[in-house]
Design a protein around this motif. Structure first.
Motif, short mmCIF file in Angstrom:
data_model
loop_
_atom_site.label_atom_id
_atom_site.label_comp_id
_atom_site.label_asym_id
_atom_site.label_seq_id
_atom_site.Cartn_x
_atom_site.Cartn_y
_atom_site.Cartn_z
N TRP A 268 40.49 -5.93 2.52
CA TRP A 268 39.99 -4.06 1.72
C TRP A 268 39.23 -5.17 0.55
N LYS A 269 39.79 -6.50 -0.36
CA LYS A 269 39.40 -6.55 -1.28
C LYS A 269 38.40 -7.25 -1.33
N THR A 270 38.21 -8.39 -0.38
CA THR A 270 36.83 -8.94 -0.13
C THR A 270 35.55 -8.14 -0.13
N THR A 271 36.18 -6.94 0.95
CA THR A 271 34.92 -6.09 1.35
C THR A 271 35.05 -5.52 0.38
N ALA A 272 35.07 -5.07 -0.56
CA ALA A 272 35.06 -4.20 -1.68
C ALA A 272 34.04 -4.97 -2.67
N ARG A 273 34.53 -6.20 -2.93
CA ARG A 273 33.59 -7.40 -3.27
C ARG A 273 32.17 -7.88 -3.02
N THR A 274 31.90 -7.49 -1.29
CA THR A 274 30.93 -7.97 -0.80
C THR A 274 30.37 -6.96 -0.14
N GLY A 275 30.56 -5.67 0.21
CA GLY A 275 29.86 -4.66 0.56
C GLY A 275 30.66 -4.48 1.81
#
Length: 443
Positions: A268-275
């Motif tokens: 989720w952290k990477t998902t929030a950063r990359t969209g």
């Protein structure tokens, strides 16, 4: 057998076809003889069985007491008596009588019944080559009278040990200790203990068995592989492979989400950063399973000592795997070796015998890949006569991603390491060098 049933069987044997008008046909003489033999066997079989049982119980044991020299004396006595009676030679008759007198005197030495209680005790039934194998024989006189001096024999493999019993009082116990040489790997049958009554000339020899035989396992020598030498077995969770998986425990990288992926693996952290949705990708792991292929083809070994070195090396690898609770499989050209416990492993290794009519190391490697398809570490233990070309062919049979080693056993050789394709070839000259050689392999 009743008369009625006997008559019925006789009638059955003598039955024959009839002509159309009702008169019986004539039997061939051979048929009459055959049927008469069948009838006779009905009555003779019970009598014959009683004669055989009586012979085995009384006559056979008596004949077994006569030694080879005793048979020679008896035969000579009969021959001399025949000559004396035929030609009137009194000297020959006297010599024949002398032989008979000697046999009668010998009978007096073997008559009587010994009353012993004998206990055969092996301190250890499993020892390694070079260790002391110690045992004892305890003999008690269970009769109410003193026992005369006697001799006890103890078969040990192909040899026979002799123990002298002194004059023993009633209930007296006599004990003897013995040591069995353990210079070679073997399964040695010890016993049964037997007492021997014989005359001074050894014309008659009476034996009585007092114990059951016991097996002494002389295990191959092994060496400890603790420390860095066991590095190839240390990964408790398994060995990673190059095969990628969406569900495992060895994290590899992140990738774009694909419909059907497990949402629990979304980062989720990477998902929030990359969209955009990103999921974790893992490397598949393989549980450590060591497979050892021991070649027992004697044509591949320079000397017998090289073959024994190979057995010791394979047994050392197996003991280390069992000690660390690893999955282990060991095979030879004759089939698998039991390796549930260290005792089973060493017992089967003790029974291993070399052959020169079975497959070579290449065939063994192919069999190993079929029998143990899930191995993660493979060891080929071979002799010094195995060529690099054969090792290359053997390595080609090992599945991709499996770490493979070959240990060439050559007594007196210097430890060495070489690579043939993906196969690491280790040269072993002494068993004590095995740990150092493996440290080089995993360095």
């Amino acid at each position: 057998m009743s008369i009625k049933s006997s008559a019925g069987k006789v009638g059955e044997f003598l039955s024959r076809p009839f002509h159309r008008e009702g008169s019986p046909t004539r039997l061939h003489p051979a048929s009459l003889t055959r049927e008469a033999g069948k009838v006779a066997s009905i009555y003779a079989a019970p009598v014959w069985s009683k004669i055989v049982a009586w012979f085995k119980r009384w006559i056979s044991p008596a004949l077994a007491t006569i030694s080879t020299l005793g048979w020679v004396v008896l035969g000579t006595a009969v021959f001399l008596w025949t000559l004396g009676a035929r030609f009137g030679w009194q000297e020959a008759k006297v010599a024949a009588l002398l032989g008979v007198v000697l046999m009668l005197i010998a009978i007096a030495f073997v008559l009587g019944k010994s009353m012993y209680a004998v206990k055969l005790d092996l301190a250890r039934t499993r020892v390694a080559v070079g260790d002391n194998a110690v045992g004892s024989i305890a003999v008690a006189n269970m009769s109410s009278r003193s026992a005369l001096p006697a001799a006890l024999e103890l078969p040990v493999g192909q040899a026979t040990a002799l123990f002298h019993l002194p004059r023993m009082k009633p209930q007296e116990i006599h004990e003897d200790l013995f040591t069995i040489p353990t210079t070679r790997r073997a399964v040695i049958t010890v016993g049964p203990v037997r007492s021997v009554n014989a005359d001074p000339l050894q014309l008659l020899r009476r034996q009585m068995l007092w114990t059951e035989p016991a097996d002494l396992f002389v295990h191959p020598r092994t060496t400890a592989l603790d420390g860095p030498a066991a590095g190839f077995l240390r990964d408790l969770e398994g060995l990673t492979t190059r095969d990628l998986s969406s569900s495992d425990i060895a994290f590899h990288a992140l990738r774009d989400y694909v419909p059907g992926d497990d949402r629990r693996h979304i980062h989720w952290k990477t998902t929030a950063r990359t969209g955009k949705l990103m999921v974790r990708q893992f490397e598949e792991t393989r549980r450590s399973h060591m497979a050892v292929a021991l070649s027992i083809n004697t044509d591949e070994y320079e000397h017998d000592d090289d073959f024994e070195l190979a057995i010791s090396a394979a047994a050392s690898l197996g003991r280390q795997a069992i000690k660390e609770s690893r999955e282990l499989s060991i095979i030879t050209q004759k089939g698998p070796i039991r390796c549930e416990t260290g005792r089973n492993l060493l017992d089967d290794m003790t029974r291993v015998e070399g052959f020169n009519r079975r497959g070579n190391s290449v065939d063994l490697a192919r069999t190993l890949s079929d029998v143990v398809p899930n191995a993660s570490v493979v060891f080929l233990v071979v002799g010094s006569k195995v060529t690099p070309g054969q090792l290359r062919s053997a390595a080609a049979s090992v599945p991709p991603g499996v770490r493979a080693f070959a240990i060439r056993c050559f007594t007196g050789a210097q430890p060495a390491r070489a690579n043939i394709a993906d196969l690491t070839v280790l040269t072993l000259g002494e068993l004590s060098d095995l740990a150092a050689v493996l440290r080089k392999a995993v360095a």
